[in-house]
Scaffold this active site. Structure first.
Site, PDB file in Angstrom:
ATOM      1  CG  HIS A  76      -2.102  -0.879   1.139  1.00  0.00           C
ATOM      2  ND1 HIS A  76      -2.064  -2.202   1.516  1.00  0.00           N
ATOM      3  CD2 HIS A  76      -3.369  -0.648   0.685  1.00  0.00           C
ATOM      4  CE1 HIS A  76      -3.256  -2.751   1.321  1.00  0.00           C
ATOM      5  NE2 HIS A  76      -4.069  -1.831   0.817  1.00  0.00           N
ATOM      6  CE  LYS A 129      -3.938  -0.625   4.823  1.00  0.00           C
ATOM      7  NZ  LYS A 129      -5.208  -0.052   5.272  1.00  0.00           N
TER       8      LYS A 129
HETATM    9  P1  NAD Z   1      -7.058   9.253   5.006  1.00  0.00           P
HETATM   10  O1  NAD Z   1      -5.991   9.344   6.062  1.00  0.00           O
HETATM   11  O2  NAD Z   1      -6.793   9.842   3.655  1.00  0.00           O
HETATM   12  O3  NAD Z   1      -8.413   9.920   5.560  1.00  0.00           O
HETATM   13  C1  NAD Z   1      -8.852   9.704   6.872  1.00  0.00           C
HETATM   14  C2  NAD Z   1     -10.115  10.522   7.119  1.00  0.00           C
HETATM   15  O4  NAD Z   1     -10.565  10.227   8.461  1.00  0.00           O
HETATM   16  C3  NAD Z   1      -9.918  12.050   7.043  1.00  0.00           C
HETATM   17  O5  NAD Z   1     -11.096  12.634   6.497  1.00  0.00           O
HETATM   18  C4  NAD Z   1      -9.821  12.443   8.515  1.00  0.00           C
HETATM   19  O6  NAD Z   1     -10.272  13.795   8.752  1.00  0.00           O
HETATM   20  C5  NAD Z   1     -10.774  11.450   9.139  1.00  0.00           C
HETATM   21  N1  NAD Z   1     -10.493  11.269  10.570  1.00  0.00           N
HETATM   22  C6  NAD Z   1      -9.285  11.046  11.155  1.00  0.00           C
HETATM   23  N2  NAD Z   1      -9.421  10.998  12.491  1.00  0.00           N
HETATM   24  C7  NAD Z   1     -10.742  11.188  12.740  1.00  0.00           C
HETATM   25  C8  NAD Z   1     -11.513  11.278  13.930  1.00  0.00           C
HETATM   26  N3  NAD Z   1     -10.958  11.154  15.146  1.00  0.00           N
HETATM   27  N4  NAD Z   1     -12.864  11.487  13.796  1.00  0.00           N
HETATM   28  C9  NAD Z   1     -13.433  11.613  12.576  1.00  0.00           C
HETATM   29  N5  NAD Z   1     -12.746  11.569  11.415  1.00  0.00           N
HETATM   30  C10 NAD Z   1     -11.421  11.353  11.516  1.00  0.00           C
HETATM   31  O7  NAD Z   1      -7.395   7.698   4.876  1.00  0.00           O
HETATM   32  P2  NAD Z   1      -7.971   6.901   3.597  1.00  0.00           P
HETATM   33  O8  NAD Z   1      -6.841   6.448   2.747  1.00  0.00           O
HETATM   34  O9  NAD Z   1      -9.106   7.675   3.011  1.00  0.00           O
HETATM   35  O10 NAD Z   1      -8.539   5.589   4.335  1.00  0.00           O
HETATM   36  C11 NAD Z   1      -9.546   5.714   5.335  1.00  0.00           C
HETATM   37  C12 NAD Z   1      -9.811   4.336   5.934  1.00  0.00           C
HETATM   38  O11 NAD Z   1     -10.409   3.482   4.952  1.00  0.00           O
HETATM   39  C13 NAD Z   1      -8.555   3.598   6.424  1.00  0.00           C
HETATM   40  O12 NAD Z   1      -8.882   2.881   7.602  1.00  0.00           O
HETATM   41  C14 NAD Z   1      -8.251   2.642   5.274  1.00  0.00           C
HETATM   42  O13 NAD Z   1      -7.524   1.513   5.675  1.00  0.00           O
HETATM   43  C15 NAD Z   1      -9.664   2.271   4.878  1.00  0.00           C
HETATM   44  N6  NAD Z   1      -9.852   1.746   3.516  1.00  0.00           N
HETATM   45  C16 NAD Z   1     -10.753   0.740   3.402  1.00  0.00           C
HETATM   46  C17 NAD Z   1     -11.061   0.235   2.155  1.00  0.00           C
HETATM   47  C18 NAD Z   1     -12.110  -0.842   2.042  1.00  0.00           C
HETATM   48  O14 NAD Z   1     -12.461  -1.264   0.917  1.00  0.00           O
HETATM   49  N7  NAD Z   1     -12.659  -1.310   3.177  1.00  0.00           N
HETATM   50  C19 NAD Z   1     -10.435   0.751   1.003  1.00  0.00           C
HETATM   51  C20 NAD Z   1      -9.520   1.798   1.153  1.00  0.00           C
HETATM   52  C21 NAD Z   1      -9.242   2.311   2.431  1.00  0.00           C
END
Ligand code: NAD
Length: 236
Positions: A147, A151
């Site tokens: 990744h 991440k």
């Molecule tokens: P990112 O770091 O780009 O974004 C994180 C988001 O969460 C931001 O909007 C941030 O403001 C918010 N955030 C952080 N702390 C917070 C809090 N205490 N309260 C509320 N909001 C908060 O991350 P990303 O790359 O967009 O990934 C987000 C999540 O999704 C990760 O856990 C990642 O592993 C997961 N993910 C899952 C899939 C899936 O298919 N299930 C696919 C991609 C990513």
């Protein structure tokens, strides 16, 4: 249109949140009522009300929250959904055992779908891994996930789910994680024995596949009874 499903995007400022906002805006069956991030930098994204995670009590009425945030933000959106009797679709990975228990408790009151991966390809890969593990008894099983450098959790939630599939088939998987550049997500499941190797691999090149899967699941989850749903229950 009064049949629109009212959704909240939680984690809106993130990589996944941005894809969700863009793709949700293209769907006439969805009404985006709020975007939540850890902090709010400007008060509107294309006219959508924005909230900080400390302001969840002020959210307008909604039917489903779609959460792709971080484990530290998860408890707040789960509680908000229970309080509002709204559904929750979450793809946030790295949740603690306590948070997984909190999901199980919440599912007595609201419908919840948590999935480590919202892509159809990975759903099929899980099936293939279980079949391969059961046919290749005694072979080494290694799961290598790659990744982008931002991440936070490792191994990825998808790697752990693939590992569960391998275990179902009788394998004992080992994990390796790479963090490099801007890789959206790659998962290699490798079965090795003396003189031969089977490799099953999935490569995601766009976050849109996860966002589309989550939006589709949200439309299928809205209005259902309380319970813990699986992605395969909602694929139709
Ligand atoms: P990112 O770091 O780009 O974004 C994180 C988001 O969460 C931001 O909007 C941030 O403001 C918010 N955030 C952080 N702390 C917070 C809090 N205490 N309260 C509320 N909001 C908060 O991350 P990303 O790359 O967009 O990934 C987000 C999540 O999704 C990760 O856990 C990642 O592993 C997961 N993910 C899952 C899939 C899936 O298919 N299930 C696919 C991609 C990513």
């Amino acid at each position: 249109m009064d049949t629109q499903i009212r959704i909240v995007i939680h984690g809106a400022s993130g990589r996944m949140g941005q894809a969700l906002l863009r793709l949700a805006a293209e769907r006439p069956d969805l009404q985006l009522v709020a975007a939540v991030s850890r902090k709010v930098e400007s008060r509107a994204i294309d006219g959508i009300a924005q909230f900080a995670s400390s302001e969840l009590s002020g959210l307008p009425p909604f039917d489903v929250a779609i959460d792709f945030s971080l484990p530290e933000g998860f408890d707040g959106i789960l509680s908000a959904c229970v309080e509002r009797h709204a559904a929750l679709v979450s793809g946030t990975t790295g949740l603690t055992p306590g948070q997984r228990e909190a999901i199980a408790t919440a599912t007595t009151r609201i419908p919840v779908l948590w999935a480590a991966n919202f892509s159809l390809g990975v759903a099929v890969l899980n099936d293939l891994v279980e079949r391969a593990a059961s046919a290749l008894r005694g072979w080494d099983c290694d799961i290598v996930e790659s990744h982008h450098v931002h991440k936070k959790d490792a191994p990825s939630g998808t790697a752990l789910a693939l590992g569960e599939s391998a275990e179902q088939g009788g394998a004992q998987p080992r994990y390796a994680s790479l963090r490099a550049g801007d890789i959206v997500g790659e998962h290699l499941v490798q079965f090795t024995t003396l003189g031969e190797r089977v490799e099953l691999v999935h490569r995601a090149t766009s976050r849109d596949i996860f966002a589309r899967g989550a939006l589709h699941a949200a439309t299928r989850l809205a209005g259902r009874g309380p319970g813990q749903y699986q992605l395969r229950d909602l694929l139709d």
